[in-house]
Each structure stands twice: as C-alpha cells, then as structure tokens.
Scaffold this motif. Structure first.
Motif, mmCIF file in Angstrom:
data_model
loop_
_atom_site.group_PDB
_atom_site.id
_atom_site.type_symbol
_atom_site.label_atom_id
_atom_site.label_comp_id
_atom_site.label_asym_id
_atom_site.label_seq_id
_atom_site.Cartn_x
_atom_site.Cartn_y
_atom_site.Cartn_z
ATOM 1 N N GLU A 38 57.954 40.414 45.766
ATOM 2 C CA GLU A 38 57.626 41.816 45.557
ATOM 3 C C GLU A 38 56.307 41.915 44.801
ATOM 4 O O GLU A 38 56.026 41.142 43.898
ATOM 5 N N GLY A 39 55.524 42.888 45.182
ATOM 6 C CA GLY A 39 54.223 43.025 44.548
ATOM 7 C C GLY A 39 54.023 44.421 44.026
ATOM 8 O O GLY A 39 54.952 45.112 43.640
ATOM 9 N N SER A 40 52.773 44.858 44.048
ATOM 10 C CA SER A 40 52.405 46.186 43.581
ATOM 11 C C SER A 40 51.090 46.527 44.249
ATOM 12 O O SER A 40 50.467 45.695 44.909
ATOM 13 N N ALA A 41 50.660 47.780 44.066
ATOM 14 C CA ALA A 41 49.370 48.166 44.619
ATOM 15 C C ALA A 41 48.245 47.386 43.956
ATOM 16 O O ALA A 41 47.229 47.084 44.586
ATOM 17 N N GLY A 42 48.429 47.031 42.682
ATOM 18 C CA GLY A 42 47.416 46.232 41.997
ATOM 19 C C GLY A 42 47.275 44.846 42.611
ATOM 20 O O GLY A 42 46.161 44.349 42.815
ATOM 21 N N SER A 43 48.401 44.217 42.925
ATOM 22 C CA SER A 43 48.343 42.896 43.553
ATOM 23 C C SER A 43 47.817 43.002 44.978
ATOM 24 O O SER A 43 47.166 42.084 45.479
ATOM 25 N N LEU A 44 48.064 44.136 45.640
ATOM 26 C CA LEU A 44 47.516 44.354 46.979
ATOM 27 C C LEU A 44 45.992 44.406 46.929
ATOM 28 O O LEU A 44 45.312 43.829 47.788
ATOM 29 N N ALA A 45 45.439 45.077 45.938
ATOM 30 C CA ALA A 45 43.984 45.145 45.789
ATOM 31 C C ALA A 45 43.396 43.748 45.589
ATOM 32 O O ALA A 45 42.359 43.403 46.172
ATOM 33 N N LYS A 46 44.059 42.932 44.771
ATOM 34 C CA LYS A 46 43.575 41.561 44.559
ATOM 35 C C LYS A 46 43.635 40.753 45.847
ATOM 36 O O LYS A 46 42.742 39.947 46.135
ATOM 37 N N LEU A 47 44.695 40.971 46.637
ATOM 38 C CA LEU A 47 44.839 40.244 47.897
ATOM 39 C C LEU A 47 43.730 40.621 48.873
ATOM 40 O O LEU A 47 43.171 39.748 49.561
ATOM 41 N N VAL A 48 43.391 41.898 48.938
ATOM 42 C CA VAL A 48 42.300 42.329 49.813
ATOM 43 C C VAL A 48 40.996 41.653 49.412
ATOM 44 O O VAL A 48 40.249 41.146 50.258
ATOM 45 N N ARG A 49 40.717 41.617 48.123
ATOM 46 C CA ARG A 49 39.476 40.978 47.664
ATOM 47 C C ARG A 49 39.471 39.487 47.997
ATOM 48 O O ARG A 49 38.419 38.922 48.326
ATOM 49 N N SER A 50 40.628 38.850 47.920
ATOM 50 C CA SER A 50 40.685 37.419 48.247
ATOM 51 C C SER A 50 40.447 37.207 49.735
ATOM 52 O O SER A 50 39.801 36.234 50.130
ATOM 53 N N PHE A 51 40.928 38.125 50.576
ATOM 54 C CA PHE A 51 40.678 38.031 52.015
ATOM 55 C C PHE A 51 39.194 38.191 52.310
ATOM 56 O O PHE A 51 38.626 37.459 53.121
ATOM 57 N N VAL A 52 38.563 39.162 51.641
ATOM 58 C CA VAL A 52 37.126 39.371 51.836
ATOM 59 C C VAL A 52 36.358 38.132 51.389
ATOM 60 O O VAL A 52 35.463 37.646 52.091
ATOM 61 N N GLY A 53 36.719 37.593 50.225
ATOM 62 C CA GLY A 53 36.029 36.417 49.710
ATOM 63 C C GLY A 53 36.190 35.200 50.595
ATOM 64 O O GLY A 53 35.283 34.360 50.691
ATOM 65 N N ALA A 54 37.350 35.097 51.258
ATOM 66 C CA ALA A 54 37.595 33.951 52.136
ATOM 67 C C ALA A 54 36.982 34.147 53.514
ATOM 68 O O ALA A 54 37.009 33.231 54.337
ATOM 69 N N GLY A 55 36.421 35.327 53.785
ATOM 70 C CA GLY A 55 35.792 35.570 55.073
ATOM 71 C C GLY A 55 36.777 35.673 56.224
ATOM 72 O O GLY A 55 36.467 35.296 57.344
ATOM 73 N N ILE A 56 37.983 36.189 55.948
ATOM 74 C CA ILE A 56 38.984 36.350 57.004
ATOM 75 C C ILE A 56 38.414 37.257 58.089
ATOM 76 O O ILE A 56 37.974 38.374 57.819
ATOM 77 N N ALA A 57 38.419 36.745 59.345
ATOM 78 C CA ALA A 57 37.721 37.446 60.427
ATOM 79 C C ALA A 57 38.573 38.508 61.105
ATOM 80 O O ALA A 57 38.045 39.360 61.807
ATOM 81 N N ASN A 58 39.878 38.464 60.946
ATOM 82 C CA ASN A 58 40.729 39.488 61.556
ATOM 83 C C ASN A 58 40.406 40.873 61.016
ATOM 84 O O ASN A 58 39.843 41.017 59.928
ATOM 85 N N ARG A 59 40.771 41.885 61.773
ATOM 86 C CA ARG A 59 40.798 43.223 61.189
ATOM 87 C C ARG A 59 41.960 43.265 60.195
ATOM 88 O O ARG A 59 43.039 42.754 60.480
ATOM 89 N N VAL A 60 41.705 43.834 59.033
ATOM 90 C CA VAL A 60 42.685 43.810 57.947
ATOM 91 C C VAL A 60 42.921 45.239 57.457
ATOM 92 O O VAL A 60 41.970 45.989 57.203
ATOM 93 N N LEU A 61 44.196 45.589 57.334
ATOM 94 C CA LEU A 61 44.577 46.901 56.809
ATOM 95 C C LEU A 61 45.431 46.714 55.561
ATOM 96 O O LEU A 61 46.459 46.040 55.603
ATOM 97 N N ALA A 62 44.988 47.299 54.461
ATOM 98 C CA ALA A 62 45.794 47.346 53.238
ATOM 99 C C ALA A 62 46.619 48.624 53.290
ATOM 100 O O ALA A 62 46.070 49.727 53.271
ATOM 101 N N LEU A 63 47.942 48.480 53.384
ATOM 102 C CA LEU A 63 48.850 49.611 53.570
ATOM 103 C C LEU A 63 49.693 49.778 52.309
ATOM 104 O O LEU A 63 50.476 48.893 51.960
ATOM 105 N N ALA A 64 49.535 50.909 51.642
ATOM 106 C CA ALA A 64 50.162 51.098 50.329
ATOM 107 C C ALA A 64 51.048 52.332 50.302
ATOM 108 O O ALA A 64 50.981 53.212 51.163
ATOM 109 N N ASP A 65 51.891 52.383 49.252
ATOM 110 C CA ASP A 65 52.716 53.561 49.016
ATOM 111 C C ASP A 65 51.831 54.801 48.853
ATOM 112 O O ASP A 65 50.651 54.710 48.476
#
Length: 405
Positions: free
Chosen positions: A219-246
């Motif tokens: 289980e996470g939170s919106a704060g951990s979701l924001a960190k995950l998005v930044r890690s995806f950007v930093g890793a250069g993940i090429a897929n389209r990525v959607l952060a979906l939050a409450d």
C-alpha cells in the motif's frame, strides 16, 4: 550515379541504403561521434562500442546467429539444390556465410567486396547483419563508421542535422506507441481492483492497459506515487505512463508539486473523475451527530467510492464520509470512509467481479458507472499534450468523433 549511405567496418562497406540512411543504424551512434569536412560526413565509433550498444538493444550474438540460421533454412527451402539456385548463385550454409563475411571485414584489400544472398539479407534486420559482421571482426578497436559522404555530396543531408538524436527519439516514440500504457496507482489495492474491473467493463482493453503490480500488501500514498513517477522519468522509461490517484484532498496536495514540474509528454497525471453520486453525499464532522450532504468530489474520492453505489449502500443508506483532517496546502479537509468499510467494499467488489464474469447478465443489476468513468478518463487523457492537460485538465469525457461527411 545514385547516392548511398553505408555502414563501414575497417574501411569495408556494407548495408547500403539508397538516397537516405537507416534510422535504426543511426541510433547506434551519438552526435559526439560526428566527423565531417567538405568531402566526408559520417559517425565514427569502434567495433566494441557498437557491439555493446547492440547488446543493450537486445541484438545479442546468440540472437543474431539464430536469426541467420533461420533465414538460411528458409533460403534453402526455397532453393533446395545444394549446389546453386536457379540463377546459378552458390547455395551456402550459415557457417560459410559467416566465414565469407569474416574474410571481407578483416581483409587488407581495400577493394574487397561481399554480398549476402538476397533471400537471406531481406529476412534480416540491418542490426542483425551488423552484429554478425562485428562478431567476426578480428579487431575490437577497428573503426565502425556510418558513411554518409554521398548524402552530403548530393545535398541529401546537411552537416549538423542531428540524425542520431532524431533516430533514437523516433524509436522511443515507436516503443511508447506500441507498448502497453503503464498505469501507476497509489498502491496494490487500487492496481489489483482496477485490473479486475476492466475485465468486466472493458474486456477489449485487457492487455492494452497495464496497471503496475506492486506486490501484495504494498500500500502506498499519493506522495509515494509522485516519487515513483520521478523515478520512472529518471530511468528513461519509454512507455506512456499515467499516474492515477485518488480524487481527494490529500492526493491533490501530494501531487501539486509534481503537476508543476516539466514531465515528458508521454507522461500524464490524473485523479479519479468527479461523479454525480458524490455531489450530494453524506458526511460526518465533529460538530453534528447526523450526516450532512456535501459535494465530496475532490475531497474524499478514494477508489472505493467508485466501485458502485450498490456496495456503498448498507441498510438502504450510503456509508458516510468522515472528515479526518485539515490540509493546509489545499485549504480544505480530507475525507474518507472508515478503514473497515474500505475492506468490506474491496472484498464485496471482488465477489461482484467474479459474479459478473460468470454471468454477464448480472451487470445490468450492478453499478459500474464509477469504474466506467475512470476508464473513460484514461482513454481521454492523451488527447491533449501534457502542457494542455496541466492547464485545462481532463474531465473524463471524450469529444464526439469527427464527422465523416
């Protein structure tokens, strides 16, 4: 005489392309490797550097040899004579082809020539052929040059055109287009429940939407979701990525900073959409014992609020939202149904999914409007650029299709 580009290993030319260049080969170089003057234009690396880059792209030695073997077998099946085809071209096996390629690449004769059988070459990706040539090169420091001299000479390519950057960007766009959309949620429950839900509401999208698997209990939170998005950007993940939050106060507050940041255009941030059900919803505060009807869209919209009015209703009454704390950044209160009610609704929803899959007619008696609104929001979210989405948002409604008249 027409212009060609070539891959050049140790001064020997192969992989000609008429009046253009192959982007997949250009993507193996960097702009720092550009070398040009009035007569020459090209990118220069070495055998071992290009081999490493091919390896990272999945063009391994084993894969290259396996694809060569397959192409040769198909060639032999087409021309069963072991001596020659109908044009008199000797039919060689894979080992003979590699041996001849090695003699060519390592030859001291600058005028040496070599051609793969056409029926074999046409079946192979240019990067496979390049990998085969590199693997039979005797010198790891031998120069590998993308020869664009003709393109400059005939003014088909101007020096300074960043073709390596453009080629890699095009490849990434292709990956992002063809790969499944990766959807990041606040934790494992949201991911698992939505994965189950689309099997009922949008079965045609199974395999095209990928809700990230966080693992059981993660289980996470919106704060951990924001960190995950930044890690995806930093890793250069090429897929389209959607952060979906409450769609609640806490999530809007936790993602506010991320929304102001410059993200790649293949990234989006979305909250669960507003629902008519939540415009007049019972809430409990410290001042009154009786529920007060309020609009809880944007203030208490956890996923459980979207799993169906049938699950939110107990003894004919909607389970109330409890105001639990003031969020200074949003100048508003955070609301939520109780933890025990969340667990009950999640368990009931899993039963609801199972029943609907077993008997599709049950869907007519169940409320799936919240899930359908979420999926509609996901479908519309990439219709705008990231900059437009930051300015205008996405209301979860797609525009009507253009007229064909």
């Amino acid at each position: 005489m027409s212009a060609h580009s070539f891959m050049e290993i140790g001064g020997h030319l192969l992989l000609a392309c008429r009046e253009s260049y192959l982007p997949n080969l250009a993507a193996l170089f960097t702009e720092d490797e550009l070398r040009h003057d009035d007569e020459q234009l090209g990118y220069v690396s070495t055998v071992h550097e290009v081999r490493d880059r091919l390896q990272l792209h999945g063009f391994t030695a084993d894969r290259a040899r396996a694809e060569l073997d397959k192409a040769v077998q198909a060639w032999h099946a087409k021309h069963p004579s072991p001596a020659a085809d109908e044009l008199g071209v000797p039919v060689r096996d894979a080992a003979m082809i590699l041996s001849g390629l090695g003699d060519f690449v390592n030859s001291a004769d600058e005028w040496a020539t070599y051609e793969l059988p056409e029926d074999v070459e046409w079946q192979l990706d240019a990067r496979i052929i390049l990998r085969l040539a590199i693997d039979v090169s005797a010198d790891a420091d031998q120069p590998v040059r993308y020869n664009l001299d003709d393109l400059q000479r005939y003014q088909l390519l101007a020096p300074g055109t960043p073709i390596t950057v453009e080629a890699r960007s095009e490849r990434l766009r292709g990956i992002a287009t063809d790969a499944p959309l990766v959807i990041l949620t606040e934790g494992s429950s949201d991911s698992q429940l939505l994965t189950d839900a689309i099997r009922v509401t949008h079965p045609h999208l199974v395999g095209f939407l990928h809700f990230m698997d966080f693992g059981n209990g993660a289980e996470g939170s919106a704060g951990s979701l924001a960190k995950l998005v930044r890690s995806f950007v930093g890793a250069g993940i090429a897929n389209r990525v959607l952060a979906l939050a409450d769609n609640d106060t806490a999530a809007h507050d936790a993602l506010a900073k991320l929304k102001r940041e410059r993200l790649p255009d293949d990234y989006r941030i979305m909250h669960y959409p507003a629902l008519p059900l939540l415009r007049r919803y019972p809430t409990l505060g410290p001042q009154l014992a009786d529920p007060v009807l309020m609009n809880v869209n944007g203030k208490a919209g956890s996923l459980e609020m979207y799993l169906g009015q049938d699950l939110l209703t107990v003894d004919g009454e909607l389970v109330p939202v409890q105001w639990v704390g003031y969020v200074e950044g949003q100048k508003g209160y955070q609301g939520a149904i109780s933890a025990s009610e969340k667990r009950r609704i999640q368990a009931a929803f899993r039963r609801k999914v199972k029943a609907a899959l077993q008997d599709p007619h049950l869907r007519e008696t169940q409320d799936w409007s919240g899930v359908e609104a979420i999926v509609e929001g996901i479908l519309c979210i990439f219709e705008q650029s990231y900059a437009e989405q930051r300015t205008h948002g996405c209301d979860g409604k797609r525009p009507p299709p253009p007229s064909r008249c």
